[in-house]
Design a protein around this motif. Sequence first.
Motif, PDB file in Angstrom:
ATOM      1  N   LEU A 293       0.818  -1.214   0.000  1.00  0.00           N
ATOM      2  CA  LEU A 293       0.000   0.000   0.000  1.00  0.00           C
ATOM      3  C   LEU A 293       0.847   1.257   0.000  1.00  0.00           C
ATOM      4  O   LEU A 293       0.525   2.244  -0.685  1.00  0.00           O
ATOM      5  CB  LEU A 293      -0.944  -0.002   1.201  1.00  0.00           C
ATOM      6  CG  LEU A 293      -2.051  -1.067   1.179  1.00  0.00           C
ATOM      7  CD1 LEU A 293      -2.893  -0.976   2.435  1.00  0.00           C
ATOM      8  CD2 LEU A 293      -2.931  -0.924  -0.060  1.00  0.00           C
ATOM      9  N   VAL A 294       1.939   1.259   0.745  1.00  0.00           N
ATOM     10  CA  VAL A 294       2.755   2.471   0.828  1.00  0.00           C
ATOM     11  C   VAL A 294       3.472   2.740  -0.497  1.00  0.00           C
ATOM     12  O   VAL A 294       3.639   3.899  -0.896  1.00  0.00           O
ATOM     13  CB  VAL A 294       3.745   2.371   2.004  1.00  0.00           C
ATOM     14  CG1 VAL A 294       4.768   3.507   1.952  1.00  0.00           C
ATOM     15  CG2 VAL A 294       2.985   2.424   3.328  1.00  0.00           C
ATOM     16  N   LEU A 295       3.880   1.693  -1.214  1.00  0.00           N
ATOM     17  CA  LEU A 295       4.480   1.912  -2.527  1.00  0.00           C
ATOM     18  C   LEU A 295       3.470   2.525  -3.491  1.00  0.00           C
ATOM     19  O   LEU A 295       3.836   3.321  -4.367  1.00  0.00           O
ATOM     20  CB  LEU A 295       5.030   0.599  -3.084  1.00  0.00           C
ATOM     21  CG  LEU A 295       6.323   0.095  -2.426  1.00  0.00           C
ATOM     22  CD1 LEU A 295       6.693  -1.291  -2.938  1.00  0.00           C
ATOM     23  CD2 LEU A 295       7.473   1.060  -2.673  1.00  0.00           C
ATOM     24  N   GLN A 296       2.178   2.165  -3.347  1.00  0.00           N
ATOM     25  CA  GLN A 296       1.145   2.829  -4.145  1.00  0.00           C
ATOM     26  C   GLN A 296       0.995   4.290  -3.722  1.00  0.00           C
ATOM     27  O   GLN A 296       0.810   5.186  -4.559  1.00  0.00           O
ATOM     28  CB  GLN A 296      -0.206   2.111  -3.982  1.00  0.00           C
ATOM     29  CG  GLN A 296      -0.186   0.637  -4.310  1.00  0.00           C
ATOM     30  CD  GLN A 296       0.407   0.366  -5.661  1.00  0.00           C
ATOM     31  OE1 GLN A 296      -0.117   0.809  -6.676  1.00  0.00           O
ATOM     32  NE2 GLN A 296       1.532  -0.333  -5.681  1.00  0.00           N
ATOM     33  N   TYR A 297       1.058   4.537  -2.421  1.00  0.00           N
ATOM     34  CA  TYR A 297       0.954   5.899  -1.891  1.00  0.00           C
ATOM     35  C   TYR A 297       2.048   6.794  -2.483  1.00  0.00           C
ATOM     36  O   TYR A 297       1.781   7.944  -2.868  1.00  0.00           O
ATOM     37  CB  TYR A 297       1.058   5.861  -0.367  1.00  0.00           C
ATOM     38  CG  TYR A 297       1.241   7.215   0.281  1.00  0.00           C
ATOM     39  CD1 TYR A 297       0.147   7.989   0.664  1.00  0.00           C
ATOM     40  CD2 TYR A 297       2.517   7.740   0.493  1.00  0.00           C
ATOM     41  CE1 TYR A 297       0.318   9.228   1.241  1.00  0.00           C
ATOM     42  CE2 TYR A 297       2.696   8.990   1.072  1.00  0.00           C
ATOM     43  CZ  TYR A 297       1.603   9.730   1.443  1.00  0.00           C
ATOM     44  OH  TYR A 297       1.772  10.971   2.010  1.00  0.00           O
ATOM     45  N   LEU A 298       3.262   6.284  -2.560  1.00  0.00           N
ATOM     46  CA  LEU A 298       4.383   7.108  -3.016  1.00  0.00           C
ATOM     47  C   LEU A 298       4.142   7.656  -4.419  1.00  0.00           C
ATOM     48  O   LEU A 298       4.429   8.827  -4.691  1.00  0.00           O
ATOM     49  CB  LEU A 298       5.678   6.291  -2.995  1.00  0.00           C
ATOM     50  CG  LEU A 298       6.193   5.858  -1.621  1.00  0.00           C
ATOM     51  CD1 LEU A 298       7.451   5.008  -1.762  1.00  0.00           C
ATOM     52  CD2 LEU A 298       6.467   7.069  -0.744  1.00  0.00           C
ATOM     53  N   GLN A 299       3.611   6.817  -5.316  1.00  0.00           N
ATOM     54  CA  GLN A 299       3.422   7.263  -6.697  1.00  0.00           C
ATOM     55  C   GLN A 299       2.065   7.915  -6.932  1.00  0.00           C
ATOM     56  O   GLN A 299       1.983   8.942  -7.624  1.00  0.00           O
ATOM     57  CB  GLN A 299       3.568   6.070  -7.647  1.00  0.00           C
ATOM     58  CG  GLN A 299       4.989   5.571  -7.790  1.00  0.00           C
ATOM     59  CD  GLN A 299       5.106   4.561  -8.920  1.00  0.00           C
ATOM     60  OE1 GLN A 299       5.318   4.912 -10.071  1.00  0.00           O
ATOM     61  NE2 GLN A 299       4.958   3.298  -8.571  1.00  0.00           N
ATOM     62  N   MET A 351       2.598   0.794  12.881  1.00  0.00           N
ATOM     63  CA  MET A 351       1.237   0.862  12.348  1.00  0.00           C
ATOM     64  C   MET A 351       0.512   2.110  12.842  1.00  0.00           C
ATOM     65  O   MET A 351      -0.240   2.747  12.090  1.00  0.00           O
ATOM     66  CB  MET A 351       0.451  -0.390  12.756  1.00  0.00           C
ATOM     67  CG  MET A 351       0.853  -1.647  12.022  1.00  0.00           C
ATOM     68  SD  MET A 351       0.319  -1.591  10.284  1.00  0.00           S
ATOM     69  CE  MET A 351       0.878  -3.218   9.729  1.00  0.00           C
ATOM     70  N   VAL A 352       0.729   2.478  14.108  1.00  0.00           N
ATOM     71  CA  VAL A 352       0.113   3.700  14.649  1.00  0.00           C
ATOM     72  C   VAL A 352       0.611   4.923  13.881  1.00  0.00           C
ATOM     73  O   VAL A 352      -0.167   5.837  13.547  1.00  0.00           O
ATOM     74  CB  VAL A 352       0.419   3.825  16.153  1.00  0.00           C
ATOM     75  CG1 VAL A 352      -0.041   5.177  16.679  1.00  0.00           C
ATOM     76  CG2 VAL A 352      -0.268   2.700  16.929  1.00  0.00           C
ATOM     77  N   VAL A 353       1.915   4.956  13.598  1.00  0.00           N
ATOM     78  CA  VAL A 353       2.471   6.066  12.806  1.00  0.00           C
ATOM     79  C   VAL A 353       1.834   6.084  11.425  1.00  0.00           C
ATOM     80  O   VAL A 353       1.446   7.152  10.908  1.00  0.00           O
ATOM     81  CB  VAL A 353       4.003   5.935  12.694  1.00  0.00           C
ATOM     82  CG1 VAL A 353       4.570   6.969  11.725  1.00  0.00           C
ATOM     83  CG2 VAL A 353       4.657   6.091  14.066  1.00  0.00           C
ATOM     84  N   LEU A 354       1.701   4.912  10.798  1.00  0.00           N
ATOM     85  CA  LEU A 354       1.110   4.833   9.459  1.00  0.00           C
ATOM     86  C   LEU A 354      -0.344   5.290   9.465  1.00  0.00           C
ATOM     87  O   LEU A 354      -0.825   5.896   8.492  1.00  0.00           O
ATOM     88  CB  LEU A 354       1.217   3.391   8.955  1.00  0.00           C
ATOM     89  CG  LEU A 354       0.983   3.139   7.467  1.00  0.00           C
ATOM     90  CD1 LEU A 354       1.987   3.908   6.627  1.00  0.00           C
ATOM     91  CD2 LEU A 354       1.073   1.651   7.161  1.00  0.00           C
ATOM     92  N   ALA A 355      -1.043   5.032  10.568  1.00  0.00           N
ATOM     93  CA  ALA A 355      -2.451   5.444  10.660  1.00  0.00           C
ATOM     94  C   ALA A 355      -2.609   6.962  10.704  1.00  0.00           C
ATOM     95  O   ALA A 355      -3.709   7.474  10.473  1.00  0.00           O
ATOM     96  CB  ALA A 355      -3.092   4.826  11.902  1.00  0.00           C
ATOM     97  N   ARG A 356      -1.528   7.682  10.977  1.00  0.00           N
ATOM     98  CA  ARG A 356      -1.592   9.144  11.043  1.00  0.00           C
ATOM     99  C   ARG A 356      -1.370   9.803   9.680  1.00  0.00           C
ATOM    100  O   ARG A 356      -1.461  11.024   9.559  1.00  0.00           O
ATOM    101  CB  ARG A 356      -0.559   9.669  12.043  1.00  0.00           C
ATOM    102  CG  ARG A 356      -0.868   9.242  13.484  1.00  0.00           C
ATOM    103  CD  ARG A 356       0.122   9.851  14.458  1.00  0.00           C
ATOM    104  NE  ARG A 356       0.067  11.319  14.448  1.00  0.00           N
ATOM    105  CZ  ARG A 356      -0.802  12.045  15.116  1.00  0.00           C
ATOM    106  NH1 ARG A 356      -1.747  11.450  15.849  1.00  0.00           N
ATOM    107  NH2 ARG A 356      -0.774  13.362  15.060  1.00  0.00           N
ATOM    108  N   VAL A 357      -1.079   8.989   8.657  1.00  0.00           N
ATOM    109  CA  VAL A 357      -0.937   9.536   7.300  1.00  0.00           C
ATOM    110  C   VAL A 357      -2.291  10.063   6.852  1.00  0.00           C
ATOM    111  O   VAL A 357      -3.286   9.349   6.863  1.00  0.00           O
ATOM    112  CB  VAL A 357      -0.426   8.452   6.327  1.00  0.00           C
ATOM    113  CG1 VAL A 357      -0.462   8.964   4.888  1.00  0.00           C
ATOM    114  CG2 VAL A 357       0.983   8.017   6.711  1.00  0.00           C
ATOM    115  N   LEU A 365       5.866  10.274   7.365  1.00  0.00           N
ATOM    116  CA  LEU A 365       5.104   9.355   8.213  1.00  0.00           C
ATOM    117  C   LEU A 365       4.883   8.020   7.504  1.00  0.00           C
ATOM    118  O   LEU A 365       5.007   6.952   8.124  1.00  0.00           O
ATOM    119  CB  LEU A 365       3.752   9.965   8.580  1.00  0.00           C
ATOM    120  CG  LEU A 365       3.753  11.152   9.550  1.00  0.00           C
ATOM    121  CD1 LEU A 365       2.334  11.669   9.751  1.00  0.00           C
ATOM    122  CD2 LEU A 365       4.368  10.749  10.883  1.00  0.00           C
ATOM    123  N   ALA A 366       4.561   8.063   6.218  1.00  0.00           N
ATOM    124  CA  ALA A 366       4.299   6.831   5.470  1.00  0.00           C
ATOM    125  C   ALA A 366       5.544   5.962   5.381  1.00  0.00           C
ATOM    126  O   ALA A 366       5.505   4.753   5.663  1.00  0.00           O
ATOM    127  CB  ALA A 366       3.779   7.171   4.073  1.00  0.00           C
TER     128      ALA A 366
END
Length: 529
Positions: A293-299, A351-357, A365-366
């Motif tokens: 999911l984060v690799l999708q977020y980056l692009q 995961m808590v940090v990721l939830a703050r994106v 953060l991501a």
Amino acid sequence: MGTDVGSVAAPQATRREWLGLAVLALPTMLIAMDLTVLHLALPTLTADLRPGNTELLWIVDVYGFLIAGFLIPVGAIGDRIGRRRLLLIGAVAFAVASALSAFAVDPTMLIASRALLGIAGSTLMPSTLSLIRIMFQDPRQQGAAIGAWTGFFALGMVIGPLVGGTFLEWFWWGSVFLIGVPVMILLIILGPILLPEYRDRSVARPDAVSTILSVLGMLTLIFGLKRVAADGLTLESSAGIVIGLALGALFVSRQRKLRQPLVDLALFRNGMFVTALGMLLLATSLNAGAQFLVLQYLQLVRGLSPIQAGLWSLPITVGVTIGAMAGPALAQRMKLSTLLCGGMVVSGLGMVVLARVDGPSDLYLAVGGTAVIGLGIGPMISLGTGLIVQAAPPERAGAAAAMASTGSELGSALGIAAIGSVAFAVYRGDLSDRLPPGLPAPVGEAAKDTLAAAVDVARTLSAADETRLLAVARDAFVNGLQTIAIAGAVLAALLAVAAATLMRNAQMPGAPAGPETDGAPKPLEKADD
């Protein structure tokens, strides 16, 4: 090359064996790269082939599912026909499947070629490590060789997104598959020269019916779950789940009747084995799903180019690599259950940090949250195989090692499938309620498939409509990411409790066994080199 494992002094490896190790390291690195290299190609692939969300997930994860499904039976086939021969056959198949994937003209062709790629990959993994154990008889040299093999696997995971991003910067999406063709050609040329043959004709043929039941059951069940995530509980999704469970039940029933089953069910009577295998599967699922999911977020949310996304993904893979490398050293200094519990707590914090994106501006953060997730999961990944093998009786060590490798591969594929399906379901539901008014109906339907499709179709709109569509689509994707992160934090907390309680008597495992279906190395049968 001598193979008398009963001699007082084990034979020393020569230059030929070390050169052979270099040859075996190449497909190992390539298999690891193929687990992540496709993720950065999804936006351009989606624009070209236009897969739906279910098709997109199959494109990504059918490779991992079929590697996991065929690891155990393929290992037995290698024992009978020769591990080197199986390796070379797999190399040919991998090269062909890579070319077919690169030039796929529609989603169905790409899914089929990726499936073939997974089957071919399942022949490479057990063959490489098994041959290393035969080539290096001296314990110290064998340890160094296995360490190098593991290092190349880790290197492949680290450089996969970067290499893929570089290729995508200059070439079309299919180029990420062609990376494997020259590597396989080199293996086909040098393998017969540098690698020994190994076979054991006393090994029974793997049960074909069991293989079919296990693979079809797994794929049918996952299909049903994907359809639930995409469309809710329908007749189609219900049928997939019921048929998958029924095939699984038939598989278990058949294993109980076979004299030499494909999966040794007796292992599952050992509570420590089940706990360690379950934790390894769930931990790798969390890590793989978050990375996907984060690799999708980056692009697609942040708007980075493929090579920029590849560079930003380095901290993610470095995090899990550091955790995996530090795991064995930390296990010498603290109680194993404390180490694994602490690792899951660290992953939960990630995961808590990721939830703050909350949008494109939260890049740090991501990336940072996902790196922390991998850092915490790393010790379980590096120690998991040893824990599983140690929990099994000595006479079942080979079967336990095969189950550990299968669990790790299956966990990665399940992470992408399950986490990706839920995230896409949240995205689709959220976007359906918030589509800007006035958009053509085909545009809205296309945008609801995937964020990549929304980004692609938005280019056909006016500047104002493009901005409005991208804003709500990216926000819907981030909502899916946040949902997954919250659920992941809960799961990590449960795994931490499981590690602290169910594994309180676990001991530091010995040297990890390889993903093989045999036990200790047997003498080489004379073969033509």
